[in-house]
Design a protein around this motif. Structure first.
Motif, short mmCIF file in Angstrom:
data_model
loop_
_atom_site.label_atom_id
_atom_site.label_comp_id
_atom_site.label_asym_id
_atom_site.label_seq_id
_atom_site.Cartn_x
_atom_site.Cartn_y
_atom_site.Cartn_z
N ILE A 61 54.97 46.47 46.21
CA ILE A 61 54.94 45.29 46.92
C ILE A 61 55.61 44.41 47.06
O ILE A 61 54.84 44.09 44.98
N PRO A 62 56.38 43.73 46.89
CA PRO A 62 57.06 42.18 46.21
C PRO A 62 55.68 41.45 45.96
O PRO A 62 55.22 41.51 46.31
N LEU A 63 56.07 40.94 44.62
CA LEU A 63 55.15 39.55 43.68
C LEU A 63 54.58 38.59 44.68
O LEU A 63 54.24 38.02 44.60
N THR A 64 55.66 38.57 45.72
CA THR A 64 56.27 37.38 46.56
C THR A 64 55.01 37.21 47.11
O THR A 64 54.79 36.23 48.14
N ASP A 65 55.09 38.40 47.56
CA ASP A 65 53.44 38.86 48.34
C ASP A 65 51.70 38.68 47.97
O ASP A 65 51.64 39.48 49.05
N VAL A 66 51.98 38.66 46.73
CA VAL A 66 50.81 38.77 47.04
C VAL A 66 49.93 37.70 45.34
O VAL A 66 51.18 36.52 45.52
N THR A 67 48.90 37.22 45.76
CA THR A 67 48.61 35.85 44.70
C THR A 67 47.97 36.65 42.94
O THR A 67 46.93 38.07 43.16
N LEU A 68 48.85 36.99 42.56
CA LEU A 68 48.25 37.63 40.83
C LEU A 68 46.94 36.38 40.57
O LEU A 68 46.97 35.29 40.44
N GLN A 69 45.25 36.88 39.86
CA GLN A 69 45.04 36.97 39.71
C GLN A 69 45.03 36.49 38.06
O GLN A 69 45.50 37.14 37.48
N ALA A 70 43.86 35.85 37.66
CA ALA A 70 43.73 36.04 35.43
C ALA A 70 43.52 37.66 36.07
O ALA A 70 42.08 38.22 36.56
N PRO A 71 44.03 38.04 34.48
CA PRO A 71 43.85 40.10 34.38
C PRO A 71 42.02 39.68 34.30
O PRO A 71 41.72 40.96 34.57
N VAL A 72 41.64 39.08 33.10
CA VAL A 72 40.61 39.41 32.74
C VAL A 72 39.52 38.28 32.84
O VAL A 72 39.05 37.05 32.21
N PRO A 73 38.35 37.84 34.33
CA PRO A 73 38.13 36.81 34.74
C PRO A 73 36.66 36.23 33.89
O PRO A 73 36.44 35.36 33.96
N GLN A 74 36.18 37.87 33.81
CA GLN A 74 34.93 37.52 33.23
C GLN A 74 34.65 38.40 31.59
O GLN A 74 33.76 39.15 31.05
N PRO A 75 35.66 37.83 30.95
CA PRO A 75 34.75 38.72 29.59
C PRO A 75 33.90 38.04 28.61
O PRO A 75 33.28 36.63 29.17
N GLU A 76 33.47 38.84 27.75
CA GLU A 76 31.97 37.90 27.43
C GLU A 76 32.78 37.28 26.20
O GLU A 76 31.73 36.38 26.17
#
Length: 289
Positions: A61-76
């Motif tokens: 899937i091309p990266l242009t077709d997705v939305t990249l999110q924060a890899p670790v959205p809820q660390p301690e």
């Protein structure tokens, strides 16, 4: 290959990045956990399953077709070290801030975490919004009392971080936490690069561009306290856990230290990058709260 969190018309999923595309791991390796923290906690079996995924394991899937999110959205924990490059320390001295003879750590509240390409809000209560490119370390194993010699073994991966800072709020108190924790002021990503993919993390170039102009240009070889020293030091105080983020410091060139100071304005575009790890790009927008 790095592991990313992405969306494409649905809930966040993990993807394995191959150049300018990725493979949806929920399809190619459905046995894998569905978050990076869970992936790190799963340890060697999850890594073995991940390594089996190749470019031929599913649809690219091309990266242009997705939305990249924060890899670790809820660390301690989201911790950051201050003045960990000598040249940045000299900048601080000129502003009347003394460099302490020990590691200086502060919290970025996890509610500040933001995606790698999401907008950053310029708070209506600050006039001194600033940027800081940093190499971020993500802890991969629960650990305590880690020696410097063993510190590399507890690293789960590396990311790019932008320690966005409201300098007036930061300098009001010695803790710095409030000035570092405004909503959206913790862009991270664009994905998690696993430790064996980058070689020596103490020889990586870091740069910041504001509207295309180079503002920061440094190298992690100039860290005062190495990544291993940072992990060992923190682990004497607290148990570090999978997903915890450690921002390792920023080189010289921050806006507050320029003559005259050059703070961020609405409409500015920040691009921060770390060699081998990718880049973040965030536009500054007006606070509509």
């Amino acid at each position: 290959m790095p592991i990313a969190v992405f969306t494409k018309n649905s809930r966040p999923r993990l993807g394995k990045v191959f150049g300018d595309a990725l493979i949806d791991l929920s399809v190619a390796a459905p046995d894998l956990p569905d978050s990076i923290i869970a992936f790190l906690k799963a340890g060697a079996p999850a890594r073995a399953s991940y390594d089996k995924v190749t470019r031929d394991s599913g649809e690219l899937i091309p990266l242009t077709d997705v939305t990249l999110q924060a890899p670790v959205p809820q660390p301690e924990k989201f911790l950051a070290i201050g003045m960990n490059y000598a040249d940045h320390g000299e900048e601080a001295k000129k502003l009347g801030v003394e460099v302490p003879p020990y590691q200086l750590w502060f919290n970025k509240q996890v509610s500040c975490i933001n995606g790698p390409f999401d907008d950053v809000v310029s708070p209506k209560v600050t006039e001194k919004l600033d940027y800081e490119v940093e190499l971020a370390v993500v802890i991969g194993k629960t650990c305590r009392y880690v020696s410097e010699e063993d510190a590399a073994s507890v690293v789960g991966g590396y990311m790019v971080s932008n320690d966005v800072s409201a300098r007036d709020w930061q300098l009001r108190t010695g803790t710095m936490t409030l000035g570092k924790s405004f909503d959206t002021h913790g862009p991270i990503g664009p994905w998690l690069t696993l430790p064996d993919e980058i070689g020596d993390p103490h020889d990586l170039r870091l740069r910041t561009f504001i509207n295309g102009e180079v503002r920061q240009d440094g190298n992690t070889r100039d860290l005062i306290y190495s990544i291993w020293q940072q992990i060992s030091y923190l682990s004497q105080v607290m148990t570090l856990k999978p997903g915890d983020i450690l921002a390792t410091g920023t080189p010289s060139g921050v806006g507050v230290a320029m003559n005259p100071p050059q703070f961020l304005r609405v409409g500015d575009v920040m691009r921060v990058e770390v060699e081998g790890l990718g880049h973040l790009e965030n536009r500054v927008i007006k606070d509509r709260g």
